[in-house]
Design a protein around this motif. Structure first.
Motif, short mmCIF file in Angstrom:
data_model
loop_
_atom_site.label_atom_id
_atom_site.label_comp_id
_atom_site.label_asym_id
_atom_site.label_seq_id
_atom_site.Cartn_x
_atom_site.Cartn_y
_atom_site.Cartn_z
N LEU A 1 7.56 -6.92 -7.88
CA LEU A 1 6.67 -6.36 -8.90
C LEU A 1 5.59 -7.38 -9.26
O LEU A 1 5.89 -8.56 -9.43
N ASN A 2 4.33 -6.93 -9.39
CA ASN A 2 3.27 -7.90 -9.68
C ASN A 2 2.52 -7.63 -10.98
O ASN A 2 1.58 -8.35 -11.28
N LYS A 3 2.91 -6.64 -11.75
CA LYS A 3 2.23 -6.39 -13.03
C LYS A 3 3.24 -6.22 -14.14
O LYS A 3 4.31 -5.66 -13.96
N PRO B 1 -0.41 -8.40 -18.13
CA PRO B 1 -0.35 -9.59 -17.29
C PRO B 1 0.00 -9.23 -15.85
O PRO B 1 0.70 -8.26 -15.59
N PHE B 2 -0.51 -10.02 -14.92
CA PHE B 2 -0.26 -9.75 -13.50
C PHE B 2 -0.18 -11.06 -12.73
O PHE B 2 -0.63 -12.11 -13.20
N LEU B 3 0.42 -10.98 -11.55
CA LEU B 3 0.51 -12.12 -10.64
C LEU B 3 -0.56 -12.00 -9.56
O LEU B 3 -0.85 -10.90 -9.10
N ARG B 4 -1.11 -13.12 -9.16
CA ARG B 4 -2.06 -13.14 -8.06
C ARG B 4 -1.32 -13.37 -6.75
O ARG B 4 -0.35 -14.13 -6.69
N THR C 1 0.86 -1.18 0.00
CA THR C 1 0.00 0.00 0.00
C THR C 1 0.90 1.23 0.00
O THR C 1 1.78 1.35 0.86
N LYS C 2 0.66 2.12 -0.95
CA LYS C 2 1.50 3.30 -1.08
C LYS C 2 1.53 4.11 0.22
O LYS C 2 0.51 4.33 0.85
N PHE D 1 7.53 -0.61 -5.87
CA PHE D 1 6.92 -0.35 -7.16
C PHE D 1 5.48 0.08 -6.90
O PHE D 1 4.92 -0.21 -5.84
N THR D 2 4.86 0.74 -7.86
CA THR D 2 3.46 1.12 -7.71
C THR D 2 2.60 -0.13 -7.54
O THR D 2 1.73 -0.18 -6.68
N ASN D 3 2.83 -1.13 -8.36
CA ASN D 3 2.09 -2.39 -8.28
C ASN D 3 3.03 -3.46 -7.78
O ASN D 3 3.79 -4.05 -8.56
#
Length: 140
Positions: free
Chosen positions: A23-25, A77-80, A10-11, A37-39
């Motif tokens: 990083l997740n995105k 694409p993103f990671l869950r 959370t930022k 990272f932002t995401n």
């Protein structure tokens, strides 16, 4: 036993314990960093020893593109979080079983990193010398 918690970052949150961001995105998903990272997800450790042991695992998983098989989404694409928690825990548990081999690999990778750093420094010096020689040649 290594203890860590994986959560969504959370930022603006400040973590007191040692932590690592993942990083997740995007196609670079799984990339570890000390800066958020932002995401991203954050892995929070209880102590620095756990951080040192798991940091290499996170880097290895990203570098070998391990997380690509878990990417979802067609445009970005993103990671869950569930997949990261499950698979990361499995990999860390495997690492614990082969702890002596892991320590040897860590030592080898540190030596390789030092060699790479020296090589890059030498390459920069060669490029600087090339520029100096060409500069002298052009200013005659």
């Amino acid at each position: 036993m290594l203890k860590f918690v994986i959560k969504t970052y959370t930022k603006g949150t400040i973590y007191k314990n040692p932590h690592l961001f993942i990083l997740n995105k995007g196609l670079n998903s799984g990339k570890p960093s000390n800066e958020p990272f932002t995401n991203s997800f954050v892995i929070i450790f209880e102590n620095n020893e756990d951080f040192d042991n798991i940091n290499l695992t996170a880097y290895a998983l990203w570098k070998t593109k391990f997380w690509h098989q878990f990417l979802c989404g067609s445009v970005i694409p993103f990671l869950r979080l569930h997949d990261v928690r499950k698979e990361f825990s499995n990999k860390v548990n495997q690492e614990i079983k082969d702890h002596e081999e892991h320590l040897k690999n860590v030592q080898t990778l540190k030596l390789l990193e030092q060699s790479e750093k020296r090589f890059n420094e030498n390459l920069n010096l060669i490029n600087d010398m090339r520029r100096v020689i060409l500069h002298r040649y052009c200013n005659r």
